[in-house]
Design an enzyme around this catalytic site. Structure first.
Site, PDB file in Angstrom:
ATOM      1  N   LEU A 101      63.672  28.590  19.201  1.00  0.00           N
ATOM      2  CA  LEU A 101      63.897  27.253  19.565  1.00  0.00           C
ATOM      3  C   LEU A 101      65.222  27.278  18.910  1.00  0.00           C
ATOM      4  O   LEU A 101      64.902  27.453  17.262  1.00  0.00           O
ATOM      5  CB  LEU A 101      62.561  26.241  19.253  1.00  0.00           C
ATOM      6  CG  LEU A 101      62.460  25.325  19.120  1.00  0.00           C
ATOM      7  CD1 LEU A 101      62.611  24.419  20.745  1.00  0.00           C
ATOM      8  CD2 LEU A 101      61.446  24.079  19.078  1.00  0.00           C
ATOM      9  N   HIS A 118      63.898  29.109  32.078  1.00  0.00           N
ATOM     10  CA  HIS A 118      62.191  28.600  31.825  1.00  0.00           C
ATOM     11  C   HIS A 118      61.328  29.329  33.463  1.00  0.00           C
ATOM     12  O   HIS A 118      61.481  28.608  34.408  1.00  0.00           O
ATOM     13  CB  HIS A 118      61.906  27.533  31.641  1.00  0.00           C
ATOM     14  CG  HIS A 118      59.778  27.565  31.179  1.00  0.00           C
ATOM     15  ND1 HIS A 118      59.674  27.853  29.742  1.00  0.00           N
ATOM     16  CD2 HIS A 118      59.572  26.376  31.974  1.00  0.00           C
ATOM     17  CE1 HIS A 118      58.338  27.636  30.318  1.00  0.00           C
ATOM     18  NE2 HIS A 118      58.406  26.669  31.184  1.00  0.00           N
TER      19      HIS A 118
HETATM   20  C1  GRF Z   1      62.622  35.044  31.454  1.00  0.00           C
HETATM   21  O1  GRF Z   1      61.051  35.012  32.519  1.00  0.00           O
HETATM   22  C2  GRF Z   1      62.766  34.194  31.058  1.00  0.00           C
HETATM   23  O2  GRF Z   1      62.307  32.831  32.081  1.00  0.00           O
HETATM   24  C3  GRF Z   1      61.816  33.799  30.211  1.00  0.00           C
HETATM   25  O3  GRF Z   1      61.749  35.319  29.054  1.00  0.00           O
HETATM   26  C4  GRF Z   1      61.914  35.959  30.337  1.00  0.00           C
HETATM   27  C5  GRF Z   1      63.408  36.317  30.061  1.00  0.00           C
HETATM   28  O4  GRF Z   1      63.641  37.609  30.833  1.00  0.00           O
HETATM   29  N1  GRF Z   1      62.129  32.691  29.401  1.00  0.00           N
HETATM   30  P1  GRF Z   1      64.311  38.137  30.790  1.00  0.00           P
HETATM   31  O5  GRF Z   1      64.849  39.017  29.511  1.00  0.00           O
HETATM   32  O6  GRF Z   1      65.616  37.824  31.347  1.00  0.00           O
HETATM   33  O7  GRF Z   1      64.430  39.692  31.810  1.00  0.00           O
END
Ligand code: GRF
Length: 211
Positions: A101, A118
């Site tokens: 965070l 997200h």
């Molecule tokens: C994604 O699902 C994003 O939304 C979340 O963490 C994941 C990261 O995936 N916050 P990546 O590392 O971009 O493949």
């Protein structure tokens, strides 16, 4: 064609880095008018750092543990992150799978200049188990959200969202894969909107200006 200089982006990551890859690809093929100046990870040896290095982008690991116990170490750790981002001329900070965070030091260094991706249709299912929570709740539609980061968890003004259908036989894995595909699209579109000056924050609402 816009005569604007490409937007200078910094990306904070913690793992796999497929969203980072989508941005790198968009910058390279010209669909995203931006340049990734630096990628910083709070975890060493992650794939995201390899993806940045493969494109010649400075890829720096700053393990948060090396600053002491979390969250007491957060100010010291974040000051280091801010120093790196500023040294690389970052204008927009993208959190792409960053598992911390963000605190005051980073927030104050980039007012209205931090976005996050997200894997849910916020405000439903904030937090780290978004896809599992959506399945357990039984929603028929899930999706991805890009928003401006504020001190809340996953609660800042929303820039863009895209939905996916939840099927009867979806698992956390299949739903996550479906959402990930749209994440890449929503994130690159959001960066493009910001880079072309089309995003205006009006309180909680984000207005997308015409081209
Ligand atoms: C994604 O699902 C994003 O939304 C979340 O963490 C994941 C990261 O995936 N916050 P990546 O590392 O971009 O493949």
């Amino acid at each position: 064609m816009s005569s604007r200089a490409p937007l200078s982006i910094g990306v904070l990551v913690s793992g796999r880095g497929t969203n980072l890859q989508a941005i790198l690809d968009g910058c390279e093929d010209g669909s995203v008018p931006a340049e990734v100046k630096v990628v910083v990870s709070n975890r060493e040896g992650v794939k995201a750092l390899d993806r940045a290095a493969a494109r010649g982008v400075p890829a720096i690991a700053v393990p948060h543990q090396s600053f002491g116990k979390w969250p007491a170490c957060k100010p010291l750790y974040e000051k280091k992150i801010v120093e790196i981002l500023k040294d690389h001329g970052v204008q927009l900070l993208v959190l792409a799978g960053y598992d911390r965070l963000v605190g005051d030091d980073i927030l104050q260094a980039f007012p209205s200049g931090i976005i996050n991706i997200h894997p849910s249709l916020l405000p439903s299912f904030p937090g780290l188990r978004a896809q599992a929570d959506a399945l357990e709740y039984g929603v028929k539609v899930a999706g991805a959200t890009v928003f401006f980061v504020d001190p809340s968890m996953d609660g800042g003004p929303i820039i863009a969202q895209e939905a996916v259908t939840v099927n009867e036989d979806d698992t956390v894995m299949s739903l996550s894969a479906k959402i990930l595909k749209v994440e890449h699209r929503v994130l690159t579109r959001s960066v493009t909107l910001i880079a072309t000056g089309r995003v205006k924050i009006e309180g909680r609402r984000v207005r997308i200006l015409p081209q």
